[in-house]
Write an enzyme that holds these catalytic residues in place. Structure first.
Site, mmCIF file in Angstrom:
data_model
loop_
_atom_site.group_PDB
_atom_site.id
_atom_site.type_symbol
_atom_site.label_atom_id
_atom_site.label_comp_id
_atom_site.label_asym_id
_atom_site.label_seq_id
_atom_site.Cartn_x
_atom_site.Cartn_y
_atom_site.Cartn_z
ATOM 1 N N GLU A 180 1.738 -1.378 -3.115
ATOM 2 C CA GLU A 180 2.909 -0.420 -2.967
ATOM 3 C C GLU A 180 4.265 -0.979 -2.991
ATOM 4 O O GLU A 180 4.566 -2.119 -2.917
ATOM 5 C CB GLU A 180 2.831 0.019 -1.224
ATOM 6 C CG GLU A 180 3.707 1.167 -0.971
ATOM 7 C CD GLU A 180 3.535 1.495 0.501
ATOM 8 O OE1 GLU A 180 3.326 0.752 1.542
ATOM 9 O OE2 GLU A 180 3.939 2.649 0.949
ATOM 10 N N ALA A 315 2.996 -7.032 6.277
ATOM 11 C CA ALA A 315 1.604 -6.410 6.354
ATOM 12 C C ALA A 315 1.576 -5.130 5.313
ATOM 13 O O ALA A 315 2.637 -4.588 4.976
ATOM 14 C CB ALA A 315 1.134 -5.993 7.659
ATOM 15 N N MET A 316 0.323 -4.814 5.065
ATOM 16 C CA MET A 316 0.220 -3.672 4.079
ATOM 17 C C MET A 316 -1.057 -2.884 4.389
ATOM 18 O O MET A 316 -2.056 -3.704 4.944
ATOM 19 C CB MET A 316 0.183 -4.307 2.463
ATOM 20 C CG MET A 316 -0.108 -3.183 1.613
ATOM 21 S SD MET A 316 1.189 -1.802 1.525
ATOM 22 C CE MET A 316 0.200 -0.714 1.055
ATOM 23 N N GLU A 317 -1.003 -1.726 4.374
ATOM 24 C CA GLU A 317 -2.121 -0.606 5.016
ATOM 25 C C GLU A 317 -3.217 -0.324 4.104
ATOM 26 O O GLU A 317 -3.901 0.608 4.455
ATOM 27 C CB GLU A 317 -1.384 0.438 5.742
ATOM 28 C CG GLU A 317 -0.908 1.412 4.645
ATOM 29 C CD GLU A 317 0.717 1.376 4.122
ATOM 30 O OE1 GLU A 317 0.986 0.213 4.289
ATOM 31 O OE2 GLU A 317 1.441 2.155 3.945
ATOM 32 N N HIS A 350 0.761 -0.800 13.761
ATOM 33 C CA HIS A 350 1.423 -0.301 12.718
ATOM 34 C C HIS A 350 0.633 0.079 11.336
ATOM 35 O O HIS A 350 0.812 1.140 10.786
ATOM 36 C CB HIS A 350 2.629 -1.086 12.197
ATOM 37 C CG HIS A 350 3.599 -0.413 11.001
ATOM 38 N ND1 HIS A 350 4.869 -0.053 11.517
ATOM 39 C CD2 HIS A 350 3.226 -0.560 9.700
ATOM 40 C CE1 HIS A 350 5.203 0.278 10.192
ATOM 41 N NE2 HIS A 350 4.411 0.102 9.171
ATOM 42 N N GLU A 351 -0.039 -0.921 11.060
ATOM 43 C CA GLU A 351 -0.864 -0.731 9.706
ATOM 44 C C GLU A 351 -2.220 0.289 9.919
ATOM 45 O O GLU A 351 -2.486 0.963 9.100
ATOM 46 C CB GLU A 351 -1.332 -2.236 9.176
ATOM 47 C CG GLU A 351 -0.339 -3.150 9.135
ATOM 48 C CD GLU A 351 0.778 -2.560 8.217
ATOM 49 O OE1 GLU A 351 0.744 -1.655 7.447
ATOM 50 O OE2 GLU A 351 1.927 -3.181 8.424
ATOM 51 N N GLU A 373 6.519 5.537 7.081
ATOM 52 C CA GLU A 373 6.957 4.510 7.689
ATOM 53 C C GLU A 373 7.461 5.007 9.093
ATOM 54 O O GLU A 373 7.377 4.237 9.902
ATOM 55 C CB GLU A 373 7.983 3.641 6.855
ATOM 56 C CG GLU A 373 7.326 3.015 5.635
ATOM 57 C CD GLU A 373 6.009 2.299 5.937
ATOM 58 O OE1 GLU A 373 5.738 1.739 6.982
ATOM 59 O OE2 GLU A 373 5.291 2.062 4.701
HETATM 60 N N1 BES Z 1 3.665 -0.177 3.839
HETATM 61 C C1 BES Z 1 4.409 -1.457 4.378
HETATM 62 C C2 BES Z 1 4.203 -2.295 3.450
HETATM 63 C C3 BES Z 1 5.269 -2.630 2.416
HETATM 64 C C4 BES Z 1 6.077 -3.612 2.263
HETATM 65 C C5 BES Z 1 5.315 -1.412 1.253
HETATM 66 C C6 BES Z 1 7.107 -3.509 1.148
HETATM 67 C C7 BES Z 1 6.342 -1.393 0.360
HETATM 68 C C8 BES Z 1 6.961 -2.696 0.269
HETATM 69 C C9 BES Z 1 3.941 -1.741 5.758
HETATM 70 O O1 BES Z 1 3.187 -0.728 6.236
HETATM 71 C C10 BES Z 1 4.868 -2.118 6.556
HETATM 72 O O2 BES Z 1 5.911 -1.564 7.022
HETATM 73 N N2 BES Z 1 4.987 -3.549 6.797
HETATM 74 C C11 BES Z 1 6.175 -4.217 7.541
HETATM 75 C C12 BES Z 1 5.349 -4.557 8.629
HETATM 76 C C13 BES Z 1 5.477 -3.438 9.753
HETATM 77 C C14 BES Z 1 4.969 -4.195 11.115
HETATM 78 C C15 BES Z 1 6.601 -3.016 9.857
HETATM 79 C C16 BES Z 1 6.744 -5.195 6.608
HETATM 80 O O3 BES Z 1 5.961 -5.549 5.888
HETATM 81 O O4 BES Z 1 8.049 -5.693 6.846
HETATM 82 ZN ZN ZN Z 2 4.249 0.623 7.218
#
Ligand code: BES
Ligand code: ZN
Length: 954
Positions: A180, A315-317, A350-351, A373
């Site tokens: 992503e 993290a990534m979902e 979150h994930e 998000e």
């Molecule tokens: N979908 C995001 C991961 C992501 C990160 C996508 C960077 C594209 C670019 C994931 O669900 C996410 O939001 N991760 C957060 C952590 C979360 C607890 C808020 C992150 O990686 O900071």
């Molecule tokens: Zn997210």
């Protein structure tokens, strides 16, 4: 791509060009989609960043062989596509892949051409085009077969290499993915846009000492020879490319099953397996919760959660295989603090929320990434409040809204839904506006609609768009039941009966809440999602009426700024409480000015109850004084949310000149008798931040005055703290913040305690276990001494826990010795002792330190080129470096230094919103200094209030 392949393709392309050009131009580009204009290679048949919509992928058969020794990936993909309009070209995404052997087959698997087909490249758009000498006809199915190769590079996106060291010092390599938003195209050629949903059948070859994981469980494993195994994964559900994932590693796991039979496993490096148990409990509980809340079962048979040693973000979902930074998943009962535990719980929540919001229903395009998000951020709170009530996560929700206000009150903010076309713009959409403002606006909406209407509405939305894509309008349409009469009850999908009541009741309930007011939810929500900014509602008492006026709230406004105030209008679901009635009054404010009745008797009015609404309030006339008096006399007449909101509100207004520093300090004058953590921390936070800002200036007198003020003002709270991990999560949070600030401010008893504990810890060679919530502070005090710092560095290298390492890093970064700070920065650049994934954190820690601020900024400027290459422009890392290294600047010289640096990297800097965010932020700091330094110098309120008889009696 090798020279040979390049040559072959160029030749083949030339062979086909004469016929292809003709056929392509006559068939490609239906519905006004241009063909052949403006592309870098004049032969490239497609000129847009987005793919044509007339070829739709349905199913990918993906065979991969990642070789972890040679660090190479080879693979093939067979994509089943459906053609919607006659064409000769298949255009899809590919980045840094070496593509060979392109073939097109018809529905019966017969090749359309004897020859290998030419593949044209458009690197600028990260696209390739495969030419078919025979027209692909509308309404038919074809198979595109491609072979490809790539390098498994270091980095954090695409299919990348990661590694870790065993306790015995051996390096182990693994390969993992993060796609992503636009990096699936770096791992396999694909239609890499969120609306192209397809099924995936994946096969992975690996050596016997490794395991392979993907979105789905393994169906069978075949031994190809002594050294090679082949795992065949079950076919996935329909999903977007960015959710596909693979990991090849030597990890081990723990597993459990949810009540509906989903197998949940937590994977980690073998020596970290003992840190996985908490995550397993959280993941099972959270999946169970979401299945109930959404009333939709998690559709896959398994959910793996894996801690990847090199991970840029948190993290990534990926569907069925969520990936995490180690600190976001692993919990070590011995060294993790209460806050670490809360973090792990929230990241998992979150994930897993994304498995519905994002994976099951995906936004049509990245402009609406907030639908993923913002929801996932908000669901963290709903889920954790229900599954772990003892964590009191609701106490943190206001901070989400405060973060959103911080960004939204600068002119560089953007609307929640904003255009984003190229990968740089798309990556930058993952910001505080999508996450925090998104969540905060959803919170407001939930309060406005009631929990029940909100829940049933989002369930309706999830059901209706399952395995598909949605945009804002779809959400608004799902939230309100369009028609409702006893003869045609809603809820045919089943969700209407979710609470055992027909949906009509909810509509009636709504009408009751907003009696007589016409409700147009789309119009209302458009004002929150399609325009930027946060409103400021100014209220004035006039007899029994409260006059209301709304405008955009902006900090750092200069006379040269555009006419900002009048352009904005929101539909604000206003709420208020008064001294004379216990109930919450509601009013939907849809005009610039308005008024409501508050009665003659009210001695105070508090607007925006519990800050459930995303707007700030300014009380004109005697309003602030009345509330200040109320807090002094009987603060529990207001909820702790309201008290926190008032503090936040007052401090926001200072820089706009609407409220003086003195009056804000007056308002928090009651804090020594505050017993709730949240308002206490809010007040403490502002004073701490002001101290940090002043500390860096030559204003030693004012700094000293503020320091004495804070220590005296919070003297009782500080003295109440004990040095142990006892009490509720809230108490533990307060303790760690208060003790950290007290030591930071040089409070002698605090330093004494910390020094003693650090000495004991040193003496035990690091074996003594310290209170986890206070470890960071104790280490920070110890790090000020040469021997202590060196020992911490040694402990950092040896520690098996990433959360523990973070605490050590933070302590080392607080050193006053510039040589030590420079050494840290060098280590971060090398990426050996301090991993690249921790670079931005380290630089931020150094920038926060008054002795390191200039070092961090110089480091950022000097290594800009390297950093952008390593992390990509607009990555979390680059953005947080840009804003983080400058966050504490507050002088005109610093601002102009920033401007000239951004000028020197103009081409890249101008592509980033973060550039303007950083500039706006410093401009705001400069303004703050101009406005407040004088008043602070002779601020009467800073004569310690605790010495007054009333307060010393507390
Ligand atoms: N979908 C995001 C991961 C992501 C990160 C996508 C960077 C594209 C670019 C994931 O669900 C996410 O939001 N991760 C957060 C952590 C979360 C607890 C808020 C992150 O990686 O900071
Ligand atoms: Zn997210």
């Amino acid at each position: 791509m090798s020279v040979v392949t390049l040559l072959t393709l160029t030749l083949l392309a030339a062979m086909f060009r004469s016929s292809s050009a003709h056929q392509a131009s006559s068939s490609i580009g239906p519905q006004g989609e241009a063909s052949n204009g403006g592309a870098a290679d004049p032969a490239f048949p497609w000129s847009h960043l987005r793919l044509p919509s007339y070829i739709v992928p349905v199913h990918y058969e993906l065979r991969l062989h990642p070789n972890l020794t040679e660090l190479r990936l080879s693979g093939s993909v067979r994509v089943q596509v459906e053609v919607k309009n006659d064409t000769n070209w298949v255009v899809l995404h590919s980045k840094a892949l070496n593509i060979s052997n392109a073939m097109l087959l018809d529905h019966s698997m017969a090749a359309l051409s004897e020859q290998v087909l030419p593949v044209l490249h458009h690197p600028g758009h990260e696209q390739v085009a495969v030419f078919s000498p025979r027209v692909l006809s509308s309404g038919h199915t074809y198979f595109l077969h491609l072979q490809f190769g790539a390098e498994l590079t270091e980095g954090f996106y695409g299919f990348y290499k990661s590694s870790y060291k065993t306790g015995a010092g051996e390096t182990r390599v693994l390969a993992s993915t993060h796609f992503e938003p636009t990096s699936a195209r770096k791992a396999f050629p694909c239609f890499d846009e969120p609306s192209f949903k397809a099924n995936y059948t994946v096969t992975i070859r690996r050596s016997p000492e490794h395991i392979a994981l993907s979105n789905m469980p393994i169906e069978k494993t075949v031994r190809l020879n002594e050294d090679l195994m082949e795992d065949h994964f079950a076919t996935s559900v329909k999903m977007s490319t960015y959710l596909v994932a693979f990991v090849i590693c030597d990890f081990r796991s723990v597993s459990a099953t949810t009540s509906s039979g989903v197998k949940v496993s937590i994977y980690a490096a073998p020596e970290k397996l003992h840190q996985t148990h908490y995550a397993l409990e959280v993941a099972v509980k959270t999946l169970d919760f979401y299945e109930k809340y959404f009333n939709i079962n998690y559709p896959l048979p398994k959910q793996d959660l894996i801690a990847i040693p090199d991970f840029e973000s948190g993290a990534m979902e990926n569907w069925g295989l969520t990936t995490y930074r180690e600190t976001s998943l692993l919990y070590d009962p011995r060294s993790s603090s209460a806050q670490d535990k809360l973090w792990v719980t929230m990241v998992i929540a979150h994930e897993l929320a994304h498995q519905w919001f994002g994976n099951l229903v995906t936004m049509v395009w990245w402009n609406d990434i907030w639908l993923n998000e913002g929801f996932a951020r908000y669901m963290e709170y709903i889920a954790v409040e229900a599954t772990y009530p003892e964590l009191h996560v609701e106490e943190y929700l206001l901070n989400v809204c405060f973060a959103a206000v911080g960004r939204d009150s600068l002119n560089s903010s953007r609307p929640i839904s904003s255009a984003a076309e190229n990968p740089t713009q798309i990556r930058e959409m993952f910001d505080t506006v999508s996450y925090d403002k998104g969540a905060c606006v959803l919170h407001m909406l939930r309060h406005f609609l009631t929990d029940e209407v909100f829940q049933s509405g989002i369930v309706r939305y999830l059901r209706k768009f399952s395995y598909g894509n949605a945009q804002n309008q779809d959400l608004w349409d799902s939230l309100l039941i369009p028609k409702c009469s006893p003869s045609s009850p809603q809820g045919t999908s089943g969700s209407g009966e979710l609470f055992g009541r027909p949906s009509c009741d909810w509509l009636l309930w709504l009408q009751y809440l907003f009696a007589g007011e016409h409700l147009n939810l789309t119009a209302m929500m458009n004002t929150w999602t399609l325009q930027k900014g946060v409103p400021l509602v100014t209220v004035t008492r006039e007899g029994s009426r409260l006059l209301l006026k709304q405008e955009r709230f902006l900090k750092a406004v200069l006379p040269s700024d555009p006419v900002w105030a009048t352009l904005y209008l929101w539909h604000i679901p206003l709420t208020f409480k008064t001294s004379s009635s216990r109930t919450v009054h509601r009013h939907l404010m849809v005009t610039k000015t308005d008024s409501v009745d508050v009665g003659d008797q009210a001695s105070w009015v508090k607007v925006n109850t519990d800050m459930a609404g995303y707007y700030l309030v300014h009380y004109e006339g005697r309003g602030w004084d009345q509330l200040t008096q109320l807090l002094r006399e009987n603060h529990t007449a207001l909820s702790y949310h309201d008290r926190t909101h008032l503090i936040h509100n007052a401090f926001q207004l200072i820089v706009t000149g609407k409220l003086s520093m003195g009056r804000a300090l007056d308002l928090i004058g009651y804090l020594p008798s505050e017993t709730h953590t949240v308002p206490l921390l809010e007040g403490l936070g502002f004073l701490g931040a002001y101290y940090r800002m002043l500390e860096k200036t030559a204003e030693h007198d004012v700094t000293q005055k503020l320091r004495t003020y804070i220590l005296r003002f919070f003297g009782d709270v500080i003295d109440r703290q004990t040095w142990e991990d006892k009490g509720s999560v809230t108490e533990r949070h307060l303790r760690s913040e208060v003790i950290s600030l007290a030591c930071d401010l040089g409070h002698a008893p605090c330093l004494r305690q910390a020094n003693q504990r650090f000495a004991d810890w040193l003496h035990s060679e690091g074996k003594l276990s310290l209170p986890a919530d206070l470890t960071e502070t104790i280490y920070s005090v110890g790090a000020q001494d040469e021997r202590g710092w060196e020992f911490l560095l040694h402990a950092y290298t040896a520690s098996p826990s990433e959360t523990h390492k973070h605490k050590i890093l933070s302590a080392m970064g607080s050193s006053r010795d510039k040589n030590k700070l420079s050494r840290l920065l060098e280590m971060a650049l090398e990426g050996e002792v301090i991993r690249n994934q921790d670079l931005s954190t380290l630089v931020y820690l150094v920038a926060r330190n008054p002795h390191g601020q200039q070092l961090a900024w110089a480091f950022f400027k000097k290594n800009w080129g390297f950093l952008v290459q390593k992390f990509q422009l607009s990555s979390f890392c680059i953005r947080s470096l840009m804003v983080g290294t400058t966050a504490w600047f507050s002088s005109a010289e610093e601002l102009s230094d920033m401007r000239s640096f951004f000028q020197s990297i103009e081409e890249q800097a101008s592509q980033l919103r973060a550039t303007q965010v950083a500039l706006d932020n410093v401009q705001k700091n400069v303004l703050w200094m101009e406005m407040n330094l004088g008043p602070l110098r002779d601020c009467a309120n800073m004569r310690p209030v605790v010495e007054t008889p009333a307060l010393s009696a507390q």
